[in-house]
Design a protein around this motif. Structure first.
Motif, PDB file in Angstrom:
ATOM      1  N   ASP A  11      42.269  61.726  63.178  1.00 34.36           N
ATOM      2  CA  ASP A  11      41.147  61.375  62.303  1.00 34.36           C
ATOM      3  C   ASP A  11      41.604  61.334  60.851  1.00 34.36           C
ATOM      4  O   ASP A  11      42.063  62.329  60.303  1.00 34.36           O
ATOM      5  N   ASN A  15      42.305  56.615  62.828  1.00 37.44           N
ATOM      6  CA  ASN A  15      40.937  56.107  62.710  1.00 37.44           C
ATOM      7  C   ASN A  15      40.261  56.717  61.487  1.00 37.44           C
ATOM      8  O   ASN A  15      40.682  57.756  60.988  1.00 37.44           O
ATOM      9  N   ILE A  21      34.539  62.846  65.724  1.00 37.63           N
ATOM     10  CA  ILE A  21      34.528  61.567  66.452  1.00 37.63           C
ATOM     11  C   ILE A  21      34.715  61.837  67.939  1.00 37.63           C
ATOM     12  O   ILE A  21      35.730  62.412  68.353  1.00 37.63           O
ATOM     13  N   PHE A  27      34.642  55.295  66.620  1.00 44.73           N
ATOM     14  CA  PHE A  27      36.094  55.278  66.442  1.00 44.73           C
ATOM     15  C   PHE A  27      36.502  53.919  65.882  1.00 44.73           C
ATOM     16  O   PHE A  27      36.452  52.919  66.589  1.00 44.73           O
TER      17      PHE A  27
END
Length: 175
Positions: A11, A15, A21, A27
């Protein structure tokens, strides 16, 4: 001969980080990640993801949710002809709601446990490897494990970082 790895936080690096997420719908890949990984593979780096996932301990999503999303992520990389060697994750957090995951562990970054496990399982020369993260804890863990190049993708410095960059395009130049 030992392997080199490009370690990636998930993260914030692979993404966009919207917080916890757990679904495909939330995503969204960051521009340039597939090109970075293709370049790394061309230079014989293993691609390994190292990620804290405290949402599991907090009861925000399940291990099964995480594994389903990870399988989907692997498939998206495969569609771009990129093989991720492995995803290592820490589901723990000392303030979690689920007792089995509410512990102090050696795998949650900034501790180096996940890097050390990956190095052992994949015969990785950590000193010849690269970690890319968006938070100081990513780089502190990598430094503690002995990762030679520690790249912070942010607009602020971190003592554990060997490089601070602002985009994936800058990362390609470091490979």
């Amino acid at each position: 001969m030992r392997n080199r790895a490009l370690f990636l936080d998930r993260d914030g690096i692979i993404n966009h980080d919207y917080g916890y997420i757990a679904t495909r719908e939330r995503f969204h890949f960051i521009d340039g990640i597939f090109e970075v990984c293709r370049q790394a593979l061309a230079k014989n780096y293993l691609i390994i993801v190292i990620t804290n996932q405290s949402g599991i301990a907090r009861g925000l999503f399940s291990l099964d949710d995480f594994h389903k999303l990870t399988a989907w992520m692997h498939d998206q990389f495969k569609e771009h002809s990129i093989a991720i060697t492995q995803v290592y994750f820490c589901p723990h957090h000392p303030d979690g709601k689920l007792p089995e995951f509410s512990i102090i562990c050696s795998c949650r970054k900034p501790k180096p446990g996940l890097f050390l496990k990956a190095a052992q399982e994949h015969q990785i020369d950590l000193n010849q490897s690269i970690m890319v993260g968006d938070k100081a804890r990513d780089l502190i863990a990598a430094q503690a494990a002995g990762v030679g190049a520690r790249v912070l993708m942010a607009d602020h410095p971190c003592e554990a970082a060997t490089h601070v960059i602002s985009s994936h395009l800058h990362l390609i130049k470091l490979l």
